[in-house]
Design a protein around this motif. Structure first.
Motif, short mmCIF file in Angstrom:
data_model
loop_
_atom_site.label_atom_id
_atom_site.label_comp_id
_atom_site.label_asym_id
_atom_site.label_seq_id
_atom_site.Cartn_x
_atom_site.Cartn_y
_atom_site.Cartn_z
N VAL B 64 3.10 -13.59 8.25
CA VAL B 64 2.34 -12.40 8.58
C VAL B 64 2.94 -11.18 7.90
O VAL B 64 4.16 -11.01 7.89
N LEU B 65 2.09 -10.35 7.31
CA LEU B 65 2.53 -9.09 6.71
C LEU B 65 1.78 -7.93 7.35
O LEU B 65 0.54 -7.93 7.36
N ALA B 66 2.52 -6.95 7.86
CA ALA B 66 1.92 -5.72 8.38
C ALA B 66 2.35 -4.57 7.48
O ALA B 66 3.19 -4.73 6.61
N GLU B 67 1.76 -3.41 7.73
CA GLU B 67 2.03 -2.16 6.99
C GLU B 67 1.29 -2.16 5.64
O GLU B 67 1.50 -3.02 4.79
N THR B 69 1.50 -0.40 2.90
CA THR B 69 2.26 -0.43 1.65
C THR B 69 2.78 -1.82 1.37
O THR B 69 2.70 -2.32 0.24
N ALA B 70 3.32 -2.48 2.39
CA ALA B 70 3.86 -3.83 2.22
C ALA B 70 2.76 -4.79 1.77
O ALA B 70 2.96 -5.61 0.85
N VAL B 73 1.81 -3.98 -1.86
CA VAL B 73 2.85 -4.45 -2.78
C VAL B 73 2.71 -5.96 -2.98
O VAL B 73 2.79 -6.46 -4.11
N TYR B 74 2.47 -6.68 -1.90
CA TYR B 74 2.30 -8.13 -2.00
C TYR B 74 1.07 -8.48 -2.86
O TYR B 74 1.17 -9.26 -3.81
N ALA B 77 1.52 -7.74 -6.52
CA ALA B 77 2.44 -8.64 -7.24
C ALA B 77 1.80 -10.00 -7.47
O ALA B 77 2.25 -10.77 -8.33
N GLN B 96 5.73 4.81 -4.86
CA GLN B 96 6.24 4.64 -3.49
C GLN B 96 6.44 6.00 -2.82
O GLN B 96 6.08 6.19 -1.66
#
Lengths: 215, 215
Positions: B64-67, B69-70, B73-74, B77, B96
């Motif tokens: 799980v990814l929250a935020e 910006t995160a 970024v994922y 990439a 950033q």
């Protein structure tokens, strides 16, 4: 390059630790901005960083970078191990998430507590305080410590299996907690054990050796 | 992968725009979390994102990814142009920084105003409000709009010469400003002109076509 900062500040500590990890300290001239005199809120400094926060990185060509995460991402992309912001897309994403969470749930919350529900930087600098908000943020930070303790019961570092920018952000939280005399709850054993382990790193030990003076 | 979000939310909009820019929408299943019913504050969702915010990305393996910006970024990439988070160390750092500044000085400030000095998501969700703090954050957001206006008098995009995650964050600010009926100051001509130009992008136009309903 120059770093505008104040050596005992919790946010400056994040970039100083990152610089030490990347072995870049000797490339940097540190320029003191006296937080206790409010120099970070004066127009000369605000022209470098609109948000009026430390630290700020200034390159030799005059380009300015503010915000700890932004500075760390820049330094990390410049060169060398250890990688503080991840290699794979997923590592990058998780480290960004956990760094932001360290800010929201601990470091920034303690900062708001300091500036709003304690004397903070003193009456000449703290021109507006909202005590109720500050106290709520203190309680949020305490909950955050329990959250990170739960994280560290399952994995060795804040963002997983390796030391990263996210660990540095939580170390910033520990530094600020010491300044405001907010003890880490005794039951947060995994968090305390992790912090002891972090101090085995020369970058962290060196920064923590700077005793936070009140003035 | 799944995105847990609410289609009219300003933060979810940031990731939806990023997905559209990267042409990844068809890889995503959107799962609605009803903000107006406070579903993002219930234990089931908090287990996915401790901070209780939307959006959240869940990979097929359960990570799980929250935020915003995160997540951005994922996604950035993972693959392909346009690069939303920069290519060189300096581009990465500046993007950033400006994304964080868009949050602090505009988007997050409007969010605090909404949750603390307006009815927000209603009494069943807004269990604590600090009106004075909310009003100060509204004023901060208005100052932030003037700051970004000054930035855009000197360069075509928030972080320099190219569209990036930082533009998307300010667009999130515009979306939230519309929801709380906080008008962009008339004198911010460069900011308004930039926003018109942003709407030429299909990713932005599509997101703005979703009228923000109150419920």
């Amino acid at each position: 390059m120059k770093i505008y900062d104040w050596p005992t500040g919790p946010y400056p500590a994040r970039v100083r630790i990152a610089l030490a990890e990347k072995n870049l300290q000797s490339d940097v001239e540190f320029v003191p901005i006296n937080l206790w005199k409010g120099e970070h809120k004066r127009s000369g400094f605000l022209a470098k960083n609109y948000s009026g926060t430390l630290p700020v990185l200034e390159l030799d060509n005059g380009v300015v970078l503010a915000e700890c995460t932004a500075i760390t991402v820049y330094l990390d992309a410049l060169a060398g191990d250890p990688m503080l912001t991840g290699r794979t897309p997923l590592e990058k994403g998780v480290i960004q998430m956990m760094t932001k969470r360290a800010e929201i749930e601990m470091l920034d919350a303690i900062s708001v507590y300091f500036h709003h529900a304690t004397p903070g930087l003193g009456p000449d600098v703290e021109l507006y305080q909202n005590q109720e908000w500050g106290l709520r943020q203190r309680d949020k930070a305490l909950r955050g410590m329990h959250y990170f303790d739960a994280v560290l019961r399952k994995q060795p570092f804040i963002a997983g299996e390796a030391f990263s920018m996210a660990d540095i952000a939580v170390i910033g939280g520990f530094i600020f907690a010491a300044i405001v005399e907010l003890p880490i709850p005794q039951e947060c054993v995994a968090l305390s054990t992790w912090f002891e382990r972090m101090q085995e790193r020369p970058s962290v030990r060196k920064q923590l050796a700077i005793v936070p003076p009140k003035h």
